[in-house]
Design an enzyme around this catalytic site. Structure first.
Site, PDB file in Angstrom:
ATOM      1  CD  GLU A   1      -3.107   0.946   2.161  1.00 58.40           C
ATOM      2  OE1 GLU A   1      -2.848   1.348   3.316  1.00 58.40           O
ATOM      3  OE2 GLU A   1      -4.220   0.466   1.844  1.00 58.40           O
TER       4      GLU A   1
ATOM      5  CG  HIS B   1       4.452 -29.543   4.461  1.00 58.28           C
ATOM      6  ND1 HIS B   1       4.908 -30.848   4.370  1.00 58.28           N
ATOM      7  CD2 HIS B   1       5.202 -28.973   5.445  1.00 58.28           C
ATOM      8  CE1 HIS B   1       5.855 -31.060   5.265  1.00 58.28           C
ATOM      9  NE2 HIS B   1       6.052 -29.941   5.942  1.00 58.28           N
TER      10      HIS B   1
ATOM     11  CE  LYS C   1     -11.430   2.550   1.129  1.00 54.07           C
ATOM     12  NZ  LYS C   1     -10.763   3.449   2.093  1.00 54.07           N
TER      13      LYS C   1
HETATM   14  O1  F6P Z   1      -8.591   1.901   2.344  1.00 53.93           O
HETATM   15  C1  F6P Z   1      -7.292   1.712   2.781  1.00 53.93           C
HETATM   16  C2  F6P Z   1      -7.186   2.263   4.187  1.00 53.93           C
HETATM   17  O2  F6P Z   1      -7.352   3.651   4.179  1.00 53.93           O
HETATM   18  C3  F6P Z   1      -5.872   1.918   4.834  1.00 53.93           C
HETATM   19  O3  F6P Z   1      -4.829   2.765   4.452  1.00 53.93           O
HETATM   20  C4  F6P Z   1      -6.250   2.041   6.276  1.00 53.93           C
HETATM   21  O4  F6P Z   1      -5.319   1.418   7.133  1.00 53.93           O
HETATM   22  C5  F6P Z   1      -7.609   1.329   6.277  1.00 53.93           C
HETATM   23  O5  F6P Z   1      -8.196   1.709   5.034  1.00 53.93           O
HETATM   24  C6  F6P Z   1      -8.500   1.682   7.439  1.00 53.93           C
HETATM   25  O6  F6P Z   1      -8.696   3.064   7.454  1.00 53.93           O
HETATM   26  P1  F6P Z   1      -9.327   3.716   8.771  1.00 53.93           P
HETATM   27  O7  F6P Z   1      -8.361   3.438   9.898  1.00 53.93           O
HETATM   28  O8  F6P Z   1      -9.435   5.173   8.444  1.00 53.93           O
HETATM   29  O9  F6P Z   1     -10.656   3.075   9.017  1.00 53.93           O
END
Ligand code: F6P
Length: 516
Positions: A335, A366, A487
């Site tokens: 990421e 394995h 998203k």
């Molecule tokens: O969508 C990726 C992300 O933003 C990550 O970088 C982050 O760790 C995760 O989602 C959770 O985000 P949040 O802590 O804001 O819920």
């Protein structure tokens, strides 16, 4: 510079890794905060390493370290410093870094009060369970810590995790828990992540059904956006803790995001993790490039990926405690550096970050080790050898032998001549199938006394490695614009799940019809 490096790679690719490594067998491993890092079985020699170090110097890795630890803006697209190192600093800092350093203490103090029974349930009893709700950087780190050190947890508290929006995840996390004795901890830096808000909403209703307005004594929220948490609470109360905005989610396991672990393991054990990370920070902050473990590993990643063209790295954790480490490191590295455009919007020279995968040794032997040994793609492996040496010696001897044997066979292979000499009676066809090409490089990181401190040091090492590798690829390792589109699209599709004809994409429409 890359052309000079590529000339070295072309030259070394012709070499027998077995022979090349033998010339480096007696080289002292890189040492950092108790870790020893052996690169003998990498396609490197002194000339190539000199050229790599020169590239690291020209890229400004030493200045990059100074920038990080001075609180400079190292995340230009969001205009922020990256202050995860401040969370584990053991001495007072200044400015925002000091604010970040102090942000951990309230969570540690709260954890101690829960442990001592000074903070109790609505009906005045000790808590017997903690339910951690979060995802990504708000889940992987706490989950890894809890799994790695569950034997250090004082009795009395059960810890569960729920991350996925698949309702079964929370269903099984809550199975058998009693809301009257459970503390629900919601962790979300943005307080806007769909999965977490969904699970937290269900958990809050579960508490309210049993406790009414006393449910506020069973709910803790950890976020960098308290105003959004307050709006979500809608006038209700909860314990709240700060996740600093200048600490990236995938760099936040040192923060109050790990409140559940601080409670589960006790604050003293958690402080050992922080102290171990701080020891590695001091190494990274002060060690010169040629002996700086994080810089050397970043240069190795750049060498294997961008110069030798290997699109993967395989992390083999020969320590049961670290069985979740590959999953954690996937978010940290992929990421951070799974990008192709720099923070000015310019396309960088490909390839950039490798795909990181792996698992627990010896278990993986394995499964995918067949691929590693005889598959058509040779990819660098990384052994993390850090078992508990005070456990059963027969098991430890076997684990040690397996780890070293895997690394040796990957590098040295097994020629047809060796097969025929050792197994003269098998057919030519089977003999050919028993040949191992070899030439598969690996590193081995070992620690003689693994525990919370060594764990903290290892994760710190990989954080800094990721930062320096981002520098080498010309990337900003601290943002993650690539996670947004999916998203947004999911939100659009959720609205038309039952009306496939409204889907813009014909295949998506067909899939909706297929599913429903
Ligand atoms: O969508 C990726 C992300 O933003 C990550 O970088 C982050 O760790 C995760 O989602 C959770 O985000 P949040 O802590 O804001 O819920």
């Amino acid at each position: 510079m890359r052309s000079e490096l590529r000339q070295h790679a072309t030259r070394l690719n012709q070499a027998s890794l077995k022979a090349l490594a033998a010339t480096r067998a007696d080289f002292a491993p890189i040492s950092a905060a108790g870790w020893k890092i052996n690169l003998a079985r990498q396609f490197l020699d002194s000339d190539a390493e000199t050229a790599l170090l020169k590239h690291g110097a020209e890229t400004g890795l030493t200045q990059a370290a100074a920038d990080l630890f001075s609180g400079a803006i190292v995340n230009p697209s969001e205009g922020r410093p990256a202050l995860h190192w401040a969370l584990r600093a053991t001495h007072p800092l200044s400015g925002e870094a000091e604010t970040v350093r102090r942000s951990v203490e309230p969570a540690l103090e709260f954890a101690g009060k829960i442990q001592r029974g000074e903070v109790r349930t609505a009906d005045g009893k000790p808590f017997t369970a903690v339910l951690h709700i979060g995802i990504g950087g708000s889940d992987f780190g706490p989950r890894l810590i809890a799994d790695a050190f569950d034997d250090l947890a004082p009795p009395g508290i059960t810890l569960r995790f729920a991350a996925n929006v698949d309702p079964y995840d929370l269903d099984r996390a809550m199975a058998g828990l009693d809301p009257l004795s459970t503390l629900v901890i919601g962790v979300s830096k943005s307080f806007g992540t769909e999965e977490t808000l969904y699970n937290l909403g269900r958990a809050r209703r579960w508490l309210e059904a049993a406790l009414g307005d006393k449910s506020s004594q069973h709910l803790a929220l950890v976020t960098a956006v308290p105003e959004k948490a307050k709006a979500w609470l809608g006038g209700r109360e909860a314990y709240t803790f700060d996740m600093p905005i200048s600490v990236g989610g995938r760099f936040s396991l040192w923060s109050a995001a790990s409140l559940a672990c601080m409670i589960y393991l006790g604050p003293d054990n958690f402080r050992k993790i922080l102290n171990g990370a701080n020891a590695m920070d001091e190494h990274v902050r002060t060690a010169p490039l040629e002996s700086n473990a994080a810089m050397r590993l970043a240069l190795l990643d750049f060498w294997n990926t961008s110069i030798r063209g290997k699109p993967m790295r395989v992390l083999l954790a020969y320590a049961n405690r670290l069985r979740m480490l590959p999953t954690y490191m996937q978010q940290l590295e992929m990421e951070s550096n799974g990008k192709s455009v720099d923070s000015e919007g310019n396309t960088v020279e490909p390839p950039t970050a490798p795909a990181l995968w792996g698992g627990e040794g010896s278990v993986g032997q394995h499964s995918y080790h067949q691929w590693l040994h005889q598959g058509s793609q040779d990819v660098p492996c990384e052994f993390i050898f850090a078992p508990d040496f005070d456990r059963d010696s027969d098991g430890l001897d076997a684990l040690t032998a397996h780890a070293l044997a895997q690394a040796e066979v990957l590098a040295n292979g097994r020629s047809i001549e060796e097969v025929r000499a050792e197994e003269p009676r098998i057919s030519a066809a089977v003999s050919a199938q028993k040949v191992h090409a070899g030439g598969r490089p690996s590193s081995l990181l070992s620690h003689a006394d693994f525990g919370p401190e060594a764990f903290g040091a290892l994760v710190s090492l990989f954080e800094h490695r990721t930062y320096f590798a981002g520098k080498l690829w010309g990337l900003n390792p601290f943002d993650q614009w690539g996670v947004e589109r999916g998203k947004t699209m999911a939100g659009r599709l959720k609205a038309i799940l039952k009306t496939p004809s409204e889907a813009a994409d014909p295949v998506t429409a067909a899939l909706l019809r297929q599913i429903f």
